[in-house]
Design a protein around this motif. Structure first.
Motif, PDB file in Angstrom:
ATOM      1  N   TYR A 171     -47.227  29.902 -18.637  1.00  0.00           N
ATOM      2  CA  TYR A 171     -47.825  28.909 -17.751  1.00  0.00           C
ATOM      3  C   TYR A 171     -46.813  27.850 -17.337  1.00  0.00           C
ATOM      4  O   TYR A 171     -45.833  27.604 -18.042  1.00  0.00           O
ATOM      5  CB  TYR A 171     -49.012  28.229 -18.441  1.00  0.00           C
ATOM      6  CG  TYR A 171     -50.211  29.142 -18.500  1.00  0.00           C
ATOM      7  CD1 TYR A 171     -51.191  29.086 -17.517  1.00  0.00           C
ATOM      8  CD2 TYR A 171     -50.322  30.098 -19.494  1.00  0.00           C
ATOM      9  CE1 TYR A 171     -52.279  29.941 -17.537  1.00  0.00           C
ATOM     10  CE2 TYR A 171     -51.405  30.964 -19.530  1.00  0.00           C
ATOM     11  CZ  TYR A 171     -52.384  30.875 -18.546  1.00  0.00           C
ATOM     12  OH  TYR A 171     -53.443  31.734 -18.560  1.00  0.00           O
TER      13      TYR A 171
ATOM     14  N   VAL B  24     -52.378  39.695 -20.214  1.00  0.00           N
ATOM     15  CA  VAL B  24     -53.178  38.615 -19.644  1.00  0.00           C
ATOM     16  C   VAL B  24     -54.627  38.986 -19.333  1.00  0.00           C
ATOM     17  O   VAL B  24     -55.386  38.129 -18.892  1.00  0.00           O
ATOM     18  CB  VAL B  24     -52.557  38.105 -18.318  1.00  0.00           C
ATOM     19  CG1 VAL B  24     -51.232  37.419 -18.564  1.00  0.00           C
ATOM     20  CG2 VAL B  24     -52.391  39.240 -17.311  1.00  0.00           C
TER      21      VAL B  24
ATOM     22  N   LEU C 125     -50.700  29.957 -14.139  1.00  0.00           N
ATOM     23  CA  LEU C 125     -50.239  31.230 -14.680  1.00  0.00           C
ATOM     24  C   LEU C 125     -49.047  31.733 -13.874  1.00  0.00           C
ATOM     25  O   LEU C 125     -49.087  31.795 -12.653  1.00  0.00           O
ATOM     26  CB  LEU C 125     -51.379  32.253 -14.603  1.00  0.00           C
ATOM     27  CG  LEU C 125     -51.083  33.643 -15.160  1.00  0.00           C
ATOM     28  CD1 LEU C 125     -50.799  33.577 -16.646  1.00  0.00           C
ATOM     29  CD2 LEU C 125     -52.253  34.585 -14.890  1.00  0.00           C
ATOM     30  N   GLN C 126     -47.964  32.106 -14.576  1.00  0.00           N
ATOM     31  CA  GLN C 126     -46.797  32.670 -13.896  1.00  0.00           C
ATOM     32  C   GLN C 126     -46.767  34.169 -14.132  1.00  0.00           C
ATOM     33  O   GLN C 126     -47.517  34.684 -14.948  1.00  0.00           O
ATOM     34  CB  GLN C 126     -45.516  32.009 -14.409  1.00  0.00           C
ATOM     35  CG  GLN C 126     -45.531  30.501 -14.288  1.00  0.00           C
ATOM     36  CD  GLN C 126     -45.634  30.026 -12.852  1.00  0.00           C
ATOM     37  OE1 GLN C 126     -45.170  30.694 -11.929  1.00  0.00           O
ATOM     38  NE2 GLN C 126     -46.255  28.870 -12.643  1.00  0.00           N
ATOM     39  N   LYS C 127     -45.850  34.871 -13.453  1.00  0.00           N
ATOM     40  CA  LYS C 127     -45.969  36.321 -13.421  1.00  0.00           C
ATOM     41  C   LYS C 127     -45.768  37.002 -14.778  1.00  0.00           C
ATOM     42  O   LYS C 127     -46.220  38.116 -14.984  1.00  0.00           O
ATOM     43  CB  LYS C 127     -45.041  36.924 -12.378  1.00  0.00           C
ATOM     44  CG  LYS C 127     -43.573  36.806 -12.710  1.00  0.00           C
ATOM     45  CD  LYS C 127     -42.778  37.583 -11.672  1.00  0.00           C
ATOM     46  CE  LYS C 127     -41.326  37.622 -12.065  1.00  0.00           C
ATOM     47  NZ  LYS C 127     -40.502  38.298 -11.074  1.00  0.00           N
ATOM     48  N   ASN C 128     -45.127  36.348 -15.730  1.00  0.00           N
ATOM     49  CA  ASN C 128     -44.949  36.997 -17.026  1.00  0.00           C
ATOM     50  C   ASN C 128     -46.033  36.595 -18.016  1.00  0.00           C
ATOM     51  O   ASN C 128     -45.927  36.859 -19.205  1.00  0.00           O
ATOM     52  CB  ASN C 128     -43.569  36.667 -17.593  1.00  0.00           C
ATOM     53  CG  ASN C 128     -43.407  35.173 -17.851  1.00  0.00           C
ATOM     54  OD1 ASN C 128     -44.293  34.392 -17.552  1.00  0.00           O
ATOM     55  ND2 ASN C 128     -42.285  34.793 -18.410  1.00  0.00           N
ATOM     56  N   GLY C 129     -47.088  35.912 -17.527  1.00  0.00           N
ATOM     57  CA  GLY C 129     -48.181  35.533 -18.414  1.00  0.00           C
ATOM     58  C   GLY C 129     -47.996  34.151 -19.018  1.00  0.00           C
ATOM     59  O   GLY C 129     -48.877  33.647 -19.680  1.00  0.00           O
TER      60      GLY C 129
ATOM     61  N   LEU D  28     -53.726  37.923 -12.558  1.00  0.00           N
ATOM     62  CA  LEU D  28     -52.487  37.891 -11.777  1.00  0.00           C
ATOM     63  C   LEU D  28     -52.704  38.426 -10.373  1.00  0.00           C
ATOM     64  O   LEU D  28     -52.682  37.688  -9.413  1.00  0.00           O
ATOM     65  CB  LEU D  28     -51.378  38.655 -12.512  1.00  0.00           C
ATOM     66  CG  LEU D  28     -50.710  37.824 -13.621  1.00  0.00           C
ATOM     67  CD1 LEU D  28     -49.863  38.688 -14.515  1.00  0.00           C
ATOM     68  CD2 LEU D  28     -49.877  36.698 -13.030  1.00  0.00           C
TER      69      LEU D  28
ATOM     70  N   THR E  70     -58.208  31.602 -14.337  1.00  0.00           N
ATOM     71  CA  THR E  70     -57.409  31.297 -15.524  1.00  0.00           C
ATOM     72  C   THR E  70     -56.638  29.985 -15.380  1.00  0.00           C
ATOM     73  O   THR E  70     -56.512  29.214 -16.316  1.00  0.00           O
ATOM     74  CB  THR E  70     -56.456  32.461 -15.871  1.00  0.00           C
ATOM     75  OG1 THR E  70     -55.725  32.097 -17.028  1.00  0.00           O
ATOM     76  CG2 THR E  70     -55.505  32.773 -14.744  1.00  0.00           C
TER      77      THR E  70
ATOM     78  N   PHE F  71     -57.105  27.090 -18.230  1.00  0.00           N
ATOM     79  CA  PHE F  71     -56.083  26.599 -19.149  1.00  0.00           C
ATOM     80  C   PHE F  71     -55.424  25.334 -18.628  1.00  0.00           C
ATOM     81  O   PHE F  71     -54.460  24.841 -19.194  1.00  0.00           O
ATOM     82  CB  PHE F  71     -55.043  27.688 -19.416  1.00  0.00           C
ATOM     83  CG  PHE F  71     -55.623  28.853 -20.160  1.00  0.00           C
ATOM     84  CD1 PHE F  71     -55.961  28.717 -21.495  1.00  0.00           C
ATOM     85  CD2 PHE F  71     -55.871  30.048 -19.520  1.00  0.00           C
ATOM     86  CE1 PHE F  71     -56.525  29.769 -22.175  1.00  0.00           C
ATOM     87  CE2 PHE F  71     -56.441  31.104 -20.209  1.00  0.00           C
ATOM     88  CZ  PHE F  71     -56.770  30.967 -21.536  1.00  0.00           C
TER      89      PHE F  71
END
Ligand code: SF4
Lengths: 633, 114
Positions: free
Chosen positions: A388, B67, A382-386, B86, A374, A378
């Motif tokens: 970026y 996600v 990607l960070q932990k809460n979805g 993730l 991902t 993009f």
């Protein structure tokens, strides 16, 4: 300071303790055994000055570190009048019942019938089983004590003990191998009938994973061959195949060899039997017991290593994942989708060879789009809460006030959190997927490019201010850092690549902790390779000295391309240097002395990369198809 | 005989009705997209290389983030799965079951291309 007559008295015997002591003393530590501390003496200022020992002597010291054992936490039981042991621990019977028959206690708050408090996970599980059985009115279940086998490292020295390590069984005999030069000590305790009862291993505990499961059985080899080091008269290495089907491989969860062999893969073993999910010390042996053992394949889809796949792609000019999977994948995987391991790995191989094999160059083009993780898809992290994060490239860490203002404005307008990174650039956090094209339109307009913080690619070339400002500087480190960052930007590799350039030997840019680092000398540049920070730091090795600009760039070209060609998936240069046959010397032979005759080819590959580089974000925004691909939701 | 002038569309079964998501051409084989459903939930839609469509709940049960549509599609033993971007747990696209943890599953939506 150890009160007992030897180190680790519970785990090892006298011989093992002696081997351990010798090795540790060799590291420059002084160990006092059989001694207790009587008093800690403080000076006028209240600081520690010495320790008075039980043998009457005194030891000058500035610092005292205490190491205490575990004490059962049994207050709840005390408060409610349950019987507790003399040295703590809720007293339980063989069924794990406390003095109140309706109350059970298990684990390290309980004192078992053998008078011990078990602080290990395996006995805890066993006690839990016993208590559960007792509650279900099963009178048979008993917990009378547990196996205290352990394997651990003390100051880097392997120590293991298993079964009847101290030889307490009647009529047992010892087989001992001891080599004080290498600090190894191995003892096996054998029963009268030739069965293995237990043992102690110090300095080399490799065999623990195999010996422990053999406990209680007659080993398939004579015991002396089990303790001899490889090559010293040990004719056949004892592999896990030789274990009996009933041998317990995972002692945390009491899982036997046949139960493990009923599964096909490690995840399956963990899921079905829980083996390998406790302390993890058995995972290696489990791997050897599974059908794919010895299989170096990339994943369930490919039997080849990353390096082999790289060669196949390069030589056969394969430009699509499907063609590679259908033509070269494992039989069962052909025609399938691939998996989350091989798709990005093959995507990276094709991307790094794209100009040479004639594949589409952009990571969002054609089938390439479906191979990327991902982050690559993009073009953001990607960070932990979805959400970026966005990192524009700031080559060498040099930036104009105008560009700084643009970053500030973008962050403000999109409500992003900003943080200066260790790589001398700025990370903007909290962007939603659909904001990415808008954010990048503004950044690209201001002259920024993708920083590839999302890719297995070159991240940054950090620099110190160097000669221009610093009174110690002997070369222009900023210019060199910018040149290098612009040359290698966008280069896809098995893992991320970091670099730095320092303007003199004071090394303010920390070049020796980078995949390739450059340090200025009075007459040129020194090139270091294979450095790493992070969880497993490694100092880089000097590859070549006093290079001029052109020589430096040529060597880095060759080094990077050789790494990309031969490294495993997700293998940083540091691990790669340690792994490949011949290590640094071999790499130097290949890239400096051209011992394989491939340097011209490596340089040509890099030249292709440099000419075909295009900023991914600018290209994405130019092309509505790609823009949509990068922003589908 | 009907003439194929209308582009193929991906539809998802919701409350006994087929809910139209998008044109099939919007989907890239091997990748997913996220769709907002009328009830506020999100679905993750995927197309495999044979052109079959799948839909599961977009929310990754391990992290709570929506996600899963951004994960990579794969297959094992002929069964398609998606790996969360993730923490990489895999979910079977036909049953919704997590392949790495028996106790976890995501909702599956019937889906068709019409
Ligand atoms: S590495 Fe040398 S030149 Fe660079 S800032 Fe430090 S002292 Fe100055």
């Amino acid at each position: 300071m150890e009160f007992a007559p030897r180190l680790m008295p519970v785990q090892v015997d006298e011989g093992g303790g002696a081997a351990l002591l010798r090795t540790i003393t060799g590291m420059g530590l002084t160990v006092h055994t059989g001694t207790g501390t009587q008093e800690i003496v403080t000076g006028e200022d209240g600081a520690v000055s010495a320790m008075k020992l039980s043998d009457g002597s005194e030891l000058a010291t500035d610092l005292v570190v205490f190491s205490a054992g575990v004490r059962p936490r049994d207050q709840l039981a005390r408060d409610h009048g349950l019987t507790v042991g003399e040295r703590g621990g809720i007293t339980v019977d063989e069924q794990c019942r406390t003095s109140d028959p309706d109350v059970y206690a298990i684990g390290e708050c309980a004192q078992a019938v053998d008078g011990r408090v078990y602080g290990l996970v395996a006995p805890g599980y066993e006690m839990a089983q016993t208590a559960a059985a007792a509650m279900a009115a099963d009178r048979e279940a008993r917990f009378t004590g547990a196996d205290l086998s352990t394997k651990l490292k003390l100051l880097g020295v392997d120590v293991a003990s298993f079964g009847d390590a101290h030889g307490t069984a009647e009529g047992c005999l010892n087989v001992v191998y001891s080599d004080s030069r290498s600090g190894t000590y191995k003892k096996l305790v054998m029963g009268a009938g030739g069965e293995l009862l237990g043992g102690v291993l110090v300095g080399d505990a490799e065999a623990y994973g195999l010996l422990r499961p053999l406990t209680g059985t007659v080993p398939p080899l004579p015991p002396e061959q089990l303790v001899l080091p490889a090559g010293a008269g040990a004719p056949v290495a004892l592999g896990p195949e030789s274990l009996p089907a009933s041998a317990v491989i995972c002692s945390c969860h009491n899982v036997t060899k046949d139960a493990i062999q009923a599964c096909a893969t490690l995840p399956e073993v963990k899921k079905c039997t829980k083996a390998g999910t406790g302390c993890g010390s058995c995972v290696k042996v489990i791997g050897q017991l599974l059908p794919h053992s010895g299989d170096k394949g990339l994943c369930d889809c490919f039997g080849q290593t990353r390096q082999e796949l790289y060669e196949i792609v390069r030589v056969l000019r394969i430009t699509s994942f499907r063609a590679l999977l259908d033509g070269h994948g494992r039989e069962a995987a052909r025609g399938g989708e691939g998996c989350e391991v091989c798709k990005p790995a093959v995507g990276s191989i094709i991307a790094s060879l794209a100009p040479t094999i004639g594949a589409e160059g952009h990571v969002l083009d054609g089938e390439q789009a479906a191979l990327q993780d991902t982050n690559d898809h993009f073009l953001a992290n990607l960070q932990k809460n979805g959400s970026y994060s966005v990192v524009p490239r700031i080559p060498g860490g040099e930036i104009t006030p105008e560009k700084l203002i643009v970053i500030g404005e973008v962050a403000r307008d999109f409500g992003l959190y900003t943080k200066i990174t260790g790589g001398q650039r700025i990370d903007l956090f909290g962007a939603r997927v659909e904001q990415l094209p808008m954010i990048w339109t503004r950044l690209v307009d201001a002259g920024f490019e993708s920083g590839h913080a999302y890719g297995k690619a070159l991240r940054t070339v950090k620099s110190c201010v160097g000669q221009t400002w610093c009174r110690y500087g002997v070369q222009d480190s900023v210019r060199m850092a910018i040149d290098l960052e612009l040359r290698y930007r966008g280069l896809r590799a098995p893992h991320k690549l970091k670099s730095a350039v320092s303007g003199c030997a004071r090394e303010c840019a920390e070049a020796q902790s980078k995949d390739f680092g450059v340090i200025a000398t009075a007459s040129g540049w020194n090139l270091y390779v294979g450095g790493n920070g992070g969880a497993t730091p490694r100092h880089a090795d000097l590859l070549a000295q006093d290079l001029d600009d052109a020589e430096l760039v040529r060597l880095i070209d060759r080094f990077l391309m050789f790494y990309i060609r031969t490294a495993d998936r997700l293998e940083r240069t540091a691990a790669w240097l340690e792994r490949i046959d011949g290590g640094l010397d071999h790499v130097r032979d290949v890239v400096v002395h051209d011992s394989l005759g491939i340097c011209a080819e490596l340089e040509a590959l890099m030249a292709d990369h440099v000419t075909h580089y295009r900023d991914e974000w600018a290209a994405t925004l130019d092309d509505p198809e790609r823009s949509r691909a990068s922003c589908p939701s | 005989m009907t003439t194929a002038t209308r582009a193929a569309r991906v539809q998802l079964r919701l409350n006994d009705d087929w809910f139209e998501i998008c044109e099939r051409a919007r989907l890239t084989p091997g990748r997913g997209i996220a769709a907002l459903l009328p009830d506020g939930r999100q679905a993750a839609l995927f197309l495999d290389r044979e052109g079959r469509a799948y839909a599961i709940d977009n929310r990754d049960p391990f992290t709570g983030a929506a996600v899963l549509s951004r994960g990579l599609l794969g297959s094992r033993g002929g069964r398609p799965f998606v790996a969360s971007p993730l923490l990489k747990q895999r979910f079977d696209l036909e049953t919704g079951r997590c392949l790495d943890d028996d106790e976890v599953a995501v909702t599956v939506h019937p889906v068709r291309i019409a």
